[in-house]
Design an enzyme around this catalytic site. Structure first.
Site, short mmCIF file in Angstrom:
data_model
loop_
_atom_site.label_atom_id
_atom_site.label_comp_id
_atom_site.label_asym_id
_atom_site.label_seq_id
_atom_site.Cartn_x
_atom_site.Cartn_y
_atom_site.Cartn_z
N HIS A 68 5.23 -13.65 -4.09
CA HIS A 68 6.56 -13.60 -3.59
C HIS A 68 7.42 -14.62 -3.99
CE1 HIS A 68 6.02 -9.87 -1.07
NE2 HIS A 68 4.53 -10.10 -1.57
N HIS A 74 -0.52 -12.45 -7.32
CA HIS A 74 0.40 -11.45 -6.53
C HIS A 74 1.31 -12.61 -6.08
CE1 HIS A 74 1.64 -8.01 -3.81
NE2 HIS A 74 2.02 -9.10 -3.09
N ARG A 134 5.38 0.29 -3.58
CA ARG A 134 4.45 -0.01 -2.40
C ARG A 134 4.77 -1.17 -1.41
NH1 ARG A 134 1.83 -3.63 0.01
NH2 ARG A 134 1.01 -4.38 -1.64
N ASP A 135 4.76 -2.58 -2.43
CA ASP A 135 5.20 -3.80 -1.51
C ASP A 135 6.59 -3.76 -1.45
OD1 ASP A 135 4.34 -5.98 -0.43
OD2 ASP A 135 4.10 -7.15 -2.18
N ASN A 165 8.94 -9.68 -4.11
CA ASN A 165 7.97 -10.21 -5.08
C ASN A 165 8.61 -10.83 -6.24
OD1 ASN A 165 6.63 -7.77 -3.64
ND2 ASN A 165 5.11 -8.42 -4.66
N CYS A 207 7.15 -8.09 3.65
CA CYS A 207 5.68 -7.36 4.34
C CYS A 207 6.34 -7.10 5.76
CB CYS A 207 4.54 -7.97 4.32
SG CYS A 207 3.31 -7.59 5.16
#
Ligand code: COA
Ligand code: ZN
Length: 307
Positions: free
Chosen positions: A207, A205, A13-14, A247, A238
């Site tokens: 990055h 979460h 996803r990310d 990430n 993003c």
């Protein structure tokens, strides 16, 4: 027995949401299979957002049907609003990830809503999810800095987190969306949250934009946090957060935690195949530092034992 750490794989996803070239549903499913084969049990494979906003997620429902199934797999879908929530529920997700950013500017660019409006949208989703028996995790996006307004005061992030918990969000993910934080700030944010609500409620979460991600993960770990998002090969970014790079790489995080005596259940060697598939699918060289080291050892004929 070693203490367990949950690593939630968000590469699909990310990681894939802002790839310039589309990745086929079949390649995404192949990547998910390789991740599960490597021991990954928690995955966020899709978001149910507007397909015009993020074309890479247009196949979310189709991909969901092709994901590995089985006991012990925990899937989350990210949803920006009630419509996204309904699509995730209809696709069968037991957990949804909600997103609220710390500033008006970031909410506006990402979701076309002010901070107040996003909070209200989250409240609506939480209420619907509760009625449907679906679990919620809320991402506090831009928890350290906003891509448009700059550094975010700790109190602003803490206040928003408290409001989301009071609104009924069962889990919270503190997200350094643009990789702008440092380990001291991680402690400043997480220590009061852990004191108030306990460590089990939180994910972190990260990055790795400025190379701080592992140090920040360790700072959180020190405070008892045992749930992390990570992205295979360090995929990520993003589309609505200029400057956000990948990430923290799953393989680097797994290697760090395992070498510190924690149990992730994930094999670094197993992740090599997943990274290979991700490279093939995106046409980009990927892979965390540990894979480069393993490859260099192997080139010299040395065997490495990294699990
Ligand atoms: N999935 C699919 N379609 C959606 C949708 C969703 N989650 N939410 C809204 N829509 C549709 C509506 O049905 C409406 O369709 P219509 O014109 O055919 O009636 C249209 O989109 C506009 O609805 P609106 O509520 O006004 O949405 P918007 O244009 O303000 O867009 C988002 C809001 C949140 C849907 C959009 O900004 C988005 O998808 N952003 C994604 C952000 C993201 O992925 N960020 C990275 C991860 S945090
Ligand atoms: Zn992210």
């Amino acid at each position: 027995m070693a203490e367990t750490v949950i690593i939630n794989e968000v590469g699909l996803r990310d990681g894939l949401q802002n790839q310039p070239e589309p990745v086929s549903t079949a390649d995404k499913a192949r990547l998910a299979r390789a991740l599960v084969d490597a021991g990954v049990r928690w995955l966020e494979p899709v978001s149910f957002v507007h397909p015009k906003a993020v074309p890479q997620m247009a196949d979310a429902a189709e991909l969901t049907e092709q994901l590995p199934a089985g006991e012990g797999l925990h899937y989350t879908a990210l949803v920006p609003n009630l419509k996204g929530y309904q699509r995730a529920r209809d696709a069968g997700y037991p957990t949804v990830g909600l997103v609220v950013s710390t500033t008006d500017s970031f909410n506006q660019r990402n979701l076309n809503m002010s901070l107040d409006e996003t909070e209200r949208a989250c409240q609506e989703i939480i209420e619907a999810a509760r009625a449907d028996g679906i679990h919620t995790r809320t991402y506090i996006s831009g928890a350290f800095a906003c891509p448009y307004d700059g550094p975010v005061p700790v109190d602003q992030t803490l206040a928003l987190t408290h409001r989301m918990i009071e609104a009924g969000s069962e889990e919270i993910a503190i997200a350094d969306t643009i990789g702008a934080g440092n380990p001291q700030q991680m402690k400043d944010i997480m220590a009061p949250l852990v004191r108030a609500w306990g460590a089990e409620r939180f994910f972190v979460h990260l990055h790795d934009t400025r190379g701080m991600a592992l140090a920040m993960a360790w700072a959180a770990c020190d405070l008892g946090i045992r749930r992390f998002d990570a992205s295979v090969g360090g995929l990520g970014g993003c589309p609505f957060a200029p400057g956000a790079t990948g990430n923290v790489a799953t393989e680097d995080l797994v290697y760090m935690l395992e070498s510190c005596g924690l149990d992730t259940g994930i094999s670094v060697q197993g992740l090599r195949e997943a990274v290979r598939i991700a490279e093939e699918a995106t046409g980009k060289p990927l892979g965390g530092r540990i894979l480069q080291w393993i490859a260099s050892q192997e080139e010299q004929g040395r065997k490495v034992d990294v699990g």
